[in-house]
Design a protein around this motif. Structure first.
Motif, PDB file in Angstrom:
ATOM      1  N   VAL A 148       1.058  -0.958   0.242  1.00 16.77           N
ATOM      2  CA  VAL A 148       0.282  -0.195  -0.065  1.00 16.77           C
ATOM      3  C   VAL A 148       0.749   1.123   0.301  1.00 16.77           C
ATOM      4  O   VAL A 148       1.850   1.472   0.689  1.00 16.77           O
ATOM      5  N   LEU A 149      -0.011   2.132  -0.553  1.00 15.01           N
ATOM      6  CA  LEU A 149       0.673   3.217  -0.855  1.00 15.01           C
ATOM      7  C   LEU A 149       0.191   4.870  -0.954  1.00 15.01           C
ATOM      8  O   LEU A 149      -0.966   4.211  -1.351  1.00 15.01           O
ATOM      9  N   PRO A 150       0.900   6.157  -0.812  1.00 10.70           N
ATOM     10  CA  PRO A 150       0.087   7.434  -1.545  1.00 10.70           C
ATOM     11  C   PRO A 150      -0.750   6.764  -2.499  1.00 10.70           C
ATOM     12  O   PRO A 150       0.061   6.686  -3.763  1.00 10.70           O
ATOM     13  N   ARG A 151      -2.630   7.463  -2.995  1.00 13.03           N
ATOM     14  CA  ARG A 151      -2.476   6.782  -4.285  1.00 13.03           C
ATOM     15  C   ARG A 151      -1.992   7.667  -5.337  1.00 13.03           C
ATOM     16  O   ARG A 151      -1.508   6.803  -6.465  1.00 13.03           O
ATOM     17  N   ALA A 152      -1.978   8.534  -5.100  1.00 16.24           N
ATOM     18  CA  ALA A 152      -0.714   9.543  -5.980  1.00 16.24           C
ATOM     19  C   ALA A 152       0.753   9.001  -6.446  1.00 16.24           C
ATOM     20  O   ALA A 152       1.146   8.785  -7.733  1.00 16.24           O
ATOM     21  N   GLY A 156       6.584   6.255   1.126  1.00 20.61           N
ATOM     22  CA  GLY A 156       5.959   6.160   2.185  1.00 20.61           C
ATOM     23  C   GLY A 156       4.885   5.685   2.549  1.00 20.61           C
ATOM     24  O   GLY A 156       3.768   5.441   3.576  1.00 20.61           O
ATOM     25  N   GLY A 157       5.396   3.672   1.797  1.00 21.38           N
ATOM     26  CA  GLY A 157       4.097   2.503   1.852  1.00 21.38           C
ATOM     27  C   GLY A 157       4.667   2.243   2.387  1.00 21.38           C
ATOM     28  O   GLY A 157       5.730   2.156   3.494  1.00 21.38           O
ATOM     29  N   ALA A 158       3.431   0.915   2.929  1.00 24.52           N
ATOM     30  CA  ALA A 158       4.107   0.030   3.713  1.00 24.52           C
ATOM     31  C   ALA A 158       4.010  -1.784   3.104  1.00 24.52           C
ATOM     32  O   ALA A 158       3.567  -1.382   2.243  1.00 24.52           O
ATOM     33  N   VAL A 159       4.198  -2.410   3.559  1.00 22.75           N
ATOM     34  CA  VAL A 159       4.416  -4.531   3.016  1.00 22.75           C
ATOM     35  C   VAL A 159       3.433  -4.680   2.695  1.00 22.75           C
ATOM     36  O   VAL A 159       2.760  -4.803   1.331  1.00 22.75           O
ATOM     37  N   SER A 160       2.391  -4.373   3.713  1.00 23.82           N
ATOM     38  CA  SER A 160       1.406  -5.556   3.411  1.00 23.82           C
ATOM     39  C   SER A 160      -0.739  -4.006   3.700  1.00 23.82           C
ATOM     40  O   SER A 160      -0.100  -3.769   4.557  1.00 23.82           O
ATOM     41  N   ASP A 207       9.991   1.154  10.595  1.00 21.10           N
ATOM     42  CA  ASP A 207      11.055   2.312  11.324  1.00 21.10           C
ATOM     43  C   ASP A 207      11.081   0.488  12.256  1.00 21.10           C
ATOM     44  O   ASP A 207      10.315   0.747  13.001  1.00 21.10           O
TER      45      ASP A 207
END
Lengths: 458, 458
Positions: free
Chosen positions: A346-350, A409-413, A431
């Motif tokens: 998942v990440l910032p959609r833009a 700026g996303g995360a793995v899941s 982090d």
């Protein structure tokens, strides 16, 4: 070991204890790709909260490590037991205890499936809006992973709908957090901490979840686009319009071909349009009245045309429904096609277009293999199927994919959870201060470290 | 002490350190009723995250207990420092760092007020939907208390909108949790744990919050009811209709008279109707187009009439806006009228009528005093003003009120927080297993116990 067996039998009844040799293979795995199954020493099937508490007390005394199991439909190996471990299967705790329409909530046991809850809520004109694509998933499992799904763009994910839990701690104590109220400013939100903790903090034995009015009219619009940049650029326009889409999915052309072929669906897109298409947006809306639906469909079609869609198709009902069902089965299409691993980053959609371009480069520049996908465009939640049989090359490719998401700026899941399958990527990229805190929280809940062995942490 | 002062001056600049004698009285209190102000040894005004971290390191070394302060508009005494303590005021960290329209998020510092964020978001056609009635509240403060407000019935409370935080731990370490993504299944949700923790776990130095399309058309319908039972019975009908109200408030007749008199508002309700009225429902809707608004207002009026309203008034704009503003100032009206304490308890919304009847009995059967109120009917969040000057009788009455809510599955605070003011009721009524876990979590974050002294726990 026979002593342990008799203690467990005392707790849950002899007929609900299975010891090593008798355990069917199904209890050793979930649906995660590329993760070896486990072989527990015991499986127990408690019938109520008191039995769960008794089992955890025994586990604590005997040092048995405990893996919770719902329907086993997870995609991250969170339900895979460790050798010598104990599986607590919630298959018998499978009742919808209450549909409370006056308060718009349901009270459920963890073994209830989404399909069962959906049927119970529908009878009251209500809906539990978590549709992760697998209606056989258990409520307990979806709470453990904070499941999302296509409708999250409108309703949010599981954590937004869980108002309270009863849960058994590693000590055997029974915790009650939250309740049938939608807001709370009375101490730390333990419910929210347990949601998404993948069975590592406590075992949920009952949950109070929110229900919503079941809107009767749904419409689906399909829009082909010439590039992923255009798709990504269109998404804020749709969200910002205030139309409030129920579903806002992108599907790349390879995936669209695969899922429509698998389900034998004809979308009516002419070959000339298809040839210029690199990705589709599928937008579903729901309304209270037929008039409002027709107006919103028209508005959406105009909006999409203005946002650069190559064409716009308001899909008639059977095709629309079947396309959404096919999209829900994308994981199975990928698995059947021989996918070696999957990603739900998942990440910032833009940032999706840039991310997908980088993924393409990773594959092209020696990573090899093939990556295809679809995803929850409104949520920035990208689903990729990774075809790369070589384990080392695959690991490097997966690492590159997650690093590309983390750099944005996303995360793995976004919704599958970390489980055992994505743990190393998570621990590499998260982090360190956050991971340190998580370990101290784990210690606060489960000082003996018996819950969810191998999940999230080493 | 002069040594401590010079260390703090080194950390944040001498001009941003105030020592005991120089501290204005305002830093010693918030807006909670009946709570004595505190006198800190120091107030510091850090300018950035690094300075906050330096201050917490000094506090840890010197054993200074730290109270975070936003705008000081809290209602539970959460910003009241202890003797010898240190106030960290976020007044200088007051910038909206980014409005990211493509991702529908804002990045803010904790000292930004809701009014400032609202103006910044409005410039992009967006809205941050937390309107707790006090637009001077700081983002940091609203995150600390998980603030709600009237629009929570549509949008949810603060925790649903905070996607990520940067926060400084008691150790001085800087934590980054979450991000510009709306879903996450990658470890424990530390963001959600920090939201609502009232400054006892970490100091938030930056937050990523969700923004939504700012819908341009709003309408307000007022419906008088003959009994609270009828009001409570009407609420599920409105929520269940799918209309999706922006605001769904009940106001008892005493409170309505007080707030309309205070603001000199004429609602146009004839005396004959007023005489038969025991409570009002105020329902606000918002839509994207004027046509949709008109249709929804008509639908709502018909619905309310069918649900037993004595009459239905679609309020013209100035009266509507002024009524909502007056309702937002209900706390001030109560304070000016001499209220001795306030309640913002939350319970299953269908239980409100029974709860309010029991509160009436508590007052009648010797508890004495006067209780009047209004509340977020859609959320089961009841606001009461308690007039009982005798401290002992008031304490017994407050206890009775909270116990009546707890007996119905409620919690002490729906949105104000526990702070120092409601702590004893919270600790008496909360699940002891939950409180035990909260204390262990507190220990995991802040082993030295320097953050938020006296808040939540003894």
């Amino acid at each position: 070991m026979s002593d342990t067996r008799s203690l467990l039998a005392e707790a849950v009844g002899a007929e609900h204890v299975l010891a090593a040799g008798e355990v069917p293979a199904d209890y050793g795995h979930d649906e995660a790709l590329g993760v070896a199954a486990g072989r527990p020493d015991f499986v127990v099937r408690p019938g109520d909260t008191t039995q769960v508490a008794a089992v955890l007390r025994i586990a604590g005394e005997r040092g048995l490590r405990v893996t919770a199991r719902g329907s086993g439909t997870g995609l991250s190996g969170g339900a895979i037991p460790v050798p010598g471990g104990l599986v607590v299967s919630f298959e018998r705790m499978n009742r919808v205890l209450e549909i409370d329409a006056a308060n718009s909530v349901a009270v459920v046991q963890p073994g209830v499936t989404l399909a069962e809850l959906d049927a119970a809520a529908a009878a009251h004109g209500l809906v539990y809006p978590v549709f992760p694509g697998e209606m056989g998933a258990s409520l307990g499992g979806t709470i453990a992973t904070n499941a999302g799904g296509m409708r999250a763009v409108k309703y949010g994910v599981t954590r937004q709908h869980v108002l309270g839990v009863e849960a058994v701690l590693a000590s055997g104590e029974v915790l009650r957090a939250g309740g049938k109220h939608v807001k709370n400013a009375s101490g730390y939100d333990l419910t929210q901490l347990i949601v998404g903790s993948e069975g590592t903090l406590a075992l949920v034995t009952e949950a109070i979840v929110r229900l919503y009015p079941r809107l009767p009219y749904q419409g689906t619009v399909l829009a082909p686009f010439g590039s992923l940049d255009q798709v990504t650029a269109a998404v804020p326009g749709i969200v910002g319009s205030g139309i409030g889409p129920l579903i806002l999915e992108y599907v790349d052309t390879v995936t669209m071909a695969a899922i429509t072929a698998a389900q034998d669906i004809d979308l009516g897109v002419p070959a000339a349009v298809r040839d210029k298409t690199l990705a589709y947006l599928v937008v579903m809306v729901e309304e209270r009245t037929e008039e409002r639906l027709a107006a919103v469909e028209a508005e959406l079609a105009e909006l999409l045309a203005g946002l650069g869609a190559g064409d716009v198709y308001v899909l008639p009902d059977p095709a629309a429904r079947r396309l959404i069902e096919a999209r829900e089965k994308a994981f199975w299409a990928a698995k059947n096609a021989g996918a070696d691993d999957i990603v739900d980053t998942v990440l910032p959609r833009a940032a999706m277009a840039g991310f997908l371009a980088e993924v393409g480069e990773l594959v092209g520049s020696g990573g090899g293999g093939l990556v295809m996908g679809c995803g929850h465009a409104g949520d920035g939640n990208v689903h990729l199927a990774v075809f790369q049989a070589d384990a080392e090359a695959r690991s490097a490719l997966m690492h590159g994919i997650f690093a590309a998401a983390a750099a944005r700026g996303g995360a793995v899941s976004g919704e599958h959870g970390i489980g055992t399958a994505k743990k190393r990527y998570f621990l590499e990229l998260a982090d360190p201060v956050a991971v340190g805190l998580m370990l101290r929280i784990k210690q606060a809940f489960d000082p003996g470290g018996i819950l969810g062995p191998g999940v999230l942490f080493e």
